[in-house]
Motif scaffolding. Structure first.
Motif, PDB file in Angstrom:
ATOM      1  N   GLN A   1      33.449  45.986  38.389  1.00 57.49           N
ATOM      2  CA  GLN A   1      33.617  46.889  39.532  1.00 57.49           C
ATOM      3  C   GLN A   1      32.521  47.951  39.538  1.00 57.49           C
ATOM      4  O   GLN A   1      31.956  48.262  40.594  1.00 57.49           O
ATOM      5  N   ASN A   2      32.210  48.519  38.373  1.00 55.27           N
ATOM      6  CA  ASN A   2      31.128  49.503  38.291  1.00 55.27           C
ATOM      7  C   ASN A   2      29.812  48.900  38.758  1.00 55.27           C
ATOM      8  O   ASN A   2      29.073  49.521  39.528  1.00 55.27           O
ATOM      9  N   ALA A   3      29.500  47.702  38.295  1.00 55.26           N
ATOM     10  CA  ALA A   3      28.251  47.040  38.688  1.00 55.26           C
ATOM     11  C   ALA A   3      28.227  46.770  40.189  1.00 55.26           C
ATOM     12  O   ALA A   3      27.208  46.985  40.858  1.00 55.26           O
TER      13      ALA A   3
ATOM     14  N   ALA B   1      40.906  43.808  31.274  1.00 58.41           N
ATOM     15  CA  ALA B   1      40.867  45.009  32.113  1.00 58.41           C
ATOM     16  C   ALA B   1      39.523  45.727  31.961  1.00 58.41           C
ATOM     17  O   ALA B   1      38.966  46.225  32.946  1.00 58.41           O
ATOM     18  N   LEU B   2      39.005  45.753  30.764  1.00 61.96           N
ATOM     19  CA  LEU B   2      37.710  46.383  30.522  1.00 61.96           C
ATOM     20  C   LEU B   2      36.601  45.642  31.271  1.00 61.96           C
ATOM     21  O   LEU B   2      35.772  46.256  31.947  1.00 61.96           O
ATOM     22  N   CYS B   3      36.601  44.327  31.198  1.00 62.12           N
ATOM     23  CA  CYS B   3      35.590  43.522  31.898  1.00 62.12           C
ATOM     24  C   CYS B   3      35.698  43.700  33.411  1.00 62.12           C
ATOM     25  O   CYS B   3      34.683  43.769  34.111  1.00 62.12           O
ATOM     26  N   GLN B   4      36.917  43.766  33.912  1.00 67.25           N
ATOM     27  CA  GLN B   4      37.106  43.985  35.349  1.00 67.25           C
ATOM     28  C   GLN B   4      36.542  45.323  35.776  1.00 67.25           C
ATOM     29  O   GLN B   4      35.913  45.432  36.826  1.00 67.25           O
TER      30      GLN B   4
ATOM     31  N   LEU C   1      42.178  52.313  27.672  1.00 65.15           N
ATOM     32  CA  LEU C   1      42.926  51.293  28.401  1.00 65.15           C
ATOM     33  C   LEU C   1      44.404  51.365  28.041  1.00 65.15           C
ATOM     34  O   LEU C   1      44.757  51.772  26.942  1.00 65.15           O
ATOM     35  N   PRO C   2      45.268  50.975  28.964  1.00 66.15           N
ATOM     36  CA  PRO C   2      46.702  51.020  28.650  1.00 66.15           C
ATOM     37  C   PRO C   2      47.043  50.051  27.536  1.00 66.15           C
ATOM     38  O   PRO C   2      46.459  48.985  27.416  1.00 66.15           O
ATOM     39  N   SER C   3      47.972  50.461  26.721  1.00 66.44           N
ATOM     40  CA  SER C   3      48.433  49.564  25.655  1.00 66.44           C
ATOM     41  C   SER C   3      49.891  49.216  25.903  1.00 66.44           C
ATOM     42  O   SER C   3      50.624  49.956  26.542  1.00 66.44           O
TER      43      SER C   3
ATOM     44  N   CYS D   1      26.602  49.492  33.297  1.00 69.55           N
ATOM     45  CA  CYS D   1      27.899  49.152  33.898  1.00 69.55           C
ATOM     46  C   CYS D   1      29.072  49.656  33.071  1.00 69.55           C
ATOM     47  O   CYS D   1      30.163  49.866  33.597  1.00 69.55           O
ATOM     48  N   TRP D   2      28.899  49.852  31.787  1.00 67.46           N
ATOM     49  CA  TRP D   2      30.040  50.261  30.956  1.00 67.46           C
ATOM     50  C   TRP D   2      30.279  51.766  30.969  1.00 67.46           C
ATOM     51  O   TRP D   2      31.242  52.245  30.404  1.00 67.46           O
TER      52      TRP D   2
END
Length: 78
Positions: A41-43, A34-37, A10-12, A75-76
């Motif tokens: 989206q994957n799900a 951002a990770l949860c989003q 993820l961007p820092s 999903c991850w």
């Protein structure tokens, strides 16, 4: 689960030393959001893929084995 690998991708954002821990906490929370989003989206896209009929899969160039491999992922996983 490979959570650290996902967080590393993820961007820092740069954190100024003057602001300290509150900026680090905010940056971490933004990365988590951002990770949860991405996981949502994957799900969502995998649910949509599961609903496609064989004709639409063929039009998209997706075989049954490819579809099943994608649907089997949690999903991850990208």
């Amino acid at each position: 689960m490979h959570l650290p690998r996902y967080l590393a991708r993820l961007p820092s954002w740069p954190v100024s030393p003057a602001r300290g821990h509150s900026d680090q906490l905010l940056a971490g929370l933004l990365r988590l959001q951002a990770l949860c989003q991405r996981w949502r989206q994957n799900a969502r896209t995998r649910r949509q893929l599961a609903q496609l009929d064989p004709r639409l899969l063929g039009d998209a160039g997706i075989g049954f084995a490819e579809r099943q491999a994608e649907l089997d992922k949690p999903c991850w996983r990208d």
